[in-house]
Design an enzyme around this catalytic site. Structure first.
Site, PDB file in Angstrom:
ATOM      1  N   GLU A 153       0.820  -1.208   0.000  1.00 29.18           N
ATOM      2  CA  GLU A 153       0.000   0.000   0.000  1.00 29.18           C
ATOM      3  C   GLU A 153       0.857   1.264   0.000  1.00 29.18           C
ATOM      4  O   GLU A 153       0.514   2.258  -0.656  1.00 29.18           O
ATOM      5  CB  GLU A 153      -0.938   0.010   1.209  1.00 29.18           C
ATOM      6  CG  GLU A 153      -1.933  -1.133   1.251  1.00 29.18           C
ATOM      7  CD  GLU A 153      -3.010  -1.029   0.186  1.00 29.18           C
ATOM      8  OE1 GLU A 153      -3.134   0.047  -0.438  1.00 29.18           O
ATOM      9  OE2 GLU A 153      -3.729  -2.021  -0.015  1.00 29.18           O
ATOM     10  N   ASP A 213      -4.183 -10.520  -8.533  1.00 30.89           N
ATOM     11  CA  ASP A 213      -4.559  -9.637  -9.629  1.00 30.89           C
ATOM     12  C   ASP A 213      -3.462  -8.728 -10.163  1.00 30.89           C
ATOM     13  O   ASP A 213      -3.089  -8.794 -11.348  1.00 30.89           O
ATOM     14  CB  ASP A 213      -5.786  -8.808  -9.238  1.00 30.89           C
ATOM     15  CG  ASP A 213      -5.649  -8.122  -7.880  1.00 30.89           C
ATOM     16  OD1 ASP A 213      -4.690  -8.411  -7.147  1.00 30.89           O
ATOM     17  OD2 ASP A 213      -6.511  -7.286  -7.549  1.00 30.89           O
ATOM     18  N   GLU A 217     -18.353  -7.995  -4.084  1.00 33.79           N
ATOM     19  CA  GLU A 217     -16.996  -8.512  -3.966  1.00 33.79           C
ATOM     20  C   GLU A 217     -16.879  -9.923  -4.520  1.00 33.79           C
ATOM     21  O   GLU A 217     -15.901 -10.267  -5.178  1.00 33.79           O
ATOM     22  CB  GLU A 217     -16.544  -8.474  -2.506  1.00 33.79           C
ATOM     23  CG  GLU A 217     -16.254  -7.080  -1.981  1.00 33.79           C
ATOM     24  CD  GLU A 217     -15.002  -6.494  -2.592  1.00 33.79           C
ATOM     25  OE1 GLU A 217     -13.942  -6.509  -1.954  1.00 33.79           O
ATOM     26  OE2 GLU A 217     -15.086  -6.004  -3.736  1.00 33.79           O
ATOM     27  N   GLU A 221     -11.792  -1.160 -10.975  1.00 34.65           N
ATOM     28  CA  GLU A 221     -11.322  -2.043 -12.042  1.00 34.65           C
ATOM     29  C   GLU A 221     -12.259  -2.122 -13.252  1.00 34.65           C
ATOM     30  O   GLU A 221     -11.800  -2.126 -14.407  1.00 34.65           O
ATOM     31  CB  GLU A 221     -11.072  -3.449 -11.471  1.00 34.65           C
ATOM     32  CG  GLU A 221      -9.847  -3.568 -10.591  1.00 34.65           C
ATOM     33  CD  GLU A 221     -10.046  -3.022  -9.192  1.00 34.65           C
ATOM     34  OE1 GLU A 221      -9.046  -2.895  -8.455  1.00 34.65           O
ATOM     35  OE2 GLU A 221     -11.206  -2.721  -8.808  1.00 34.65           O
TER      36      GLU A 221
END
Length: 455
Positions: A112, A253, A346, A367
């Protein structure tokens, strides 16, 4: 890590739509609506949450989450540049230079901190001259934001000091890897550094950042299975897989995403070669009727027939590669899920066409919008603009609060500050707006914009 950015740029589509399917008046109306969304969220953070990391948009107050370093302010900097708000951009740059302090005794997520802090600082640095900031001699290879970026990256480097080159998930900004830190890291947490770290190496002339990011990427691929699938979590000390489910979604991902975007940004064909080999296995074992399932990495046996909202980046990656036909088929499935719920939950159980209990939330993920942007840019097909309009309308009607935008839960009103079910964190607000707004003035040429907005 950072822009690899809600990418329709939702309304890059709208901003850039000169097709006969949308009038100039409609395009401008949508553009200004998204501009207003950005300022609603940004001003809410400044008024109610700064100097904390993020805004809590239900209680209209702030709290620290990822590191107590005014995350939102840094992460929003390049969006101000995209908005061409020179006055506020310059004010925020001065504020960051004056107050940024990363010499603190706190544990932070390596992943992050890289995508949000390092990515925000680097893209802000690269946009500085255009935004009217007085830059130093030698810019873009010199400057205060670049020096802060280097300081941040240096504090992350101890995480990469492992036998495999794959990083730990957490570091202490002052003391390095915490004692007793778990060596188990998700695949995305290992392989999502090459854009930020590679950019930093190219700007500073110090190869170490690009080298450690490349070693981490190769570390995952070197431990792939005999059928070229990778698992979900790995022990960075031994290379042993701790979770062997293979898919294109959560936990994996951005590893695939950074292979493609890193190859393009840094001109590294070896990364594209890895992706092509990985995609061949993905298509063989995970791809079923324009959905992507989860399977065992060793045998390719299906373990979960679910679609995860994080997977919606995949059609955009395929569009970048020129496989428009496949990307269109997949995104139509994903958009049907959006229409069913008014957002993408989700998790979505494909055979049962429903969201599992406790997996229904939507934390404003970017996304799907990113993929729509790429497909519109590739095809100029108004269908993708219409899909983008659906998303914009949904978010405005279901997520807007007095001071920002909140996550959506169809069955409960509880909000938790996590990436999946949490109260929408500002970086999510920021990412949504920046990707929705896209490039405001059709200026997707600056490395600075590309740097942040492809994350």
């Amino acid at each position: 890590n950072k822009m690899t950015f809600l990418f329709v740029y939702l309304q890059v589509c709208f901003l850039m739509s000169f097709s006969t399917g949308m009038t100039e008046k409609e395009r401008i109306k949508l553009r200004e609506e998204v501009r207003g969304m950005f300022y609603h969220a940004y001003e809410g953070y400044i008024k109610y949450a700064y100097p904390y990391d993020e805004l809590r948009p239900l209680s209209c107050d702030g709290h620290d989450t990822w590191g107590s370093y005014s995350l939102t302010l840094i992460d929003a900097l390049d969006t101000l540049g995209v908005m061409e708000n020179k006055t506020e951009f310059q004010r925020v740059v001065e504020l960051i230079i004056e107050k940024a302090n990363f010499d603190v005794n706190i544990n932070v997520s390596v992943f992050e901190t890289s995508i949000r802090i390092l990515g925000g600082l680097l893209s802000g640095h690269l946009m500085s001259k255009k935004m009217g900031v007085d830059v130093e001699d030698g810019w873009p290879c010199a400057g205060p934001l670049l020096r802060i970026s280097k300081d941040v990256a240096d504090k992350l480097l101890p995480a990469f000091d492992t036998p495999t080159g794959m990083p730990y998930g957490t570091v202490n900004l002052r003391d390095g890897v915490p004692e007793g830190e778990t060596p188990i890291t998700c695949t995305a947490g290992v392989g999502t550094y090459i854009i930020e770290f590679g950019t930093l190496s190219r700007l500073t002339g110090d190869p170490v950042y690009e080298e450690v990011a490349m070693r981490a990427l190769h570390g995952i691929w070197d431990h792939r299975s005999s059928i070229n699938l990778v698992g979900n979590h790995i022990d960075v000390l031994t290379g042993r897989w701790a979770a062997q489910d293979s898919g294109i979604g959560a936990g994996i991902d951005s590893y695939f995403e950074y292979l493609v975007k890193g190859a393009a940004l840094l001109q590294k064909p070896e990364l594209m070669a890895i992706f092509i080999e990985a995609r061949t296995a993905i298509d063989k074992y995970l791809h079923h009727e324009d959905w992507y399932l989860w399977a065992t990495m060793t045998k390719g046996y299906v373990t979960m027939a679910v679609f995860q909202s994080l997977e919606a980046y995949w059609p955009g990656v395929l569009a970048l590669l020129g496989d428009i036909n496949s990307a269109q088929k997949i995104i139509f499935n994903y958009h049907q899920v959006w229409k069913q719920f008014g957002f993408t939950p989700e998790f979505y159980n494909i055979p049962q066409a429903e969201a599992p209990v406790n997996r229904e939330g939507y934390p404003l993920r970017p996304e799907l919008i990113e993929s729509l942007m790429y497909l519109y840019q590739a095809t100029k097909d108004d269908t993708f603009l219409e899909m983008g309009a659906d998303i914009l309308t949904s978010i405005q009607h279901t997520a807007k609060t007095e001071c920002g935008y909140a996550t959506k839960q169809p069955s409960t009103c509880s909000y938790f500050l996590t990436r999946r079910t949490g109260c929408i964190t500002w970086e999510r607000q920021d990412k949504f707006i920046k990707l929705a707004l896209g490039i405001v003035s059709l200026k997707l040429v600056d490395t600075s914009i590309i740097l942040k907005l492809i994350l």
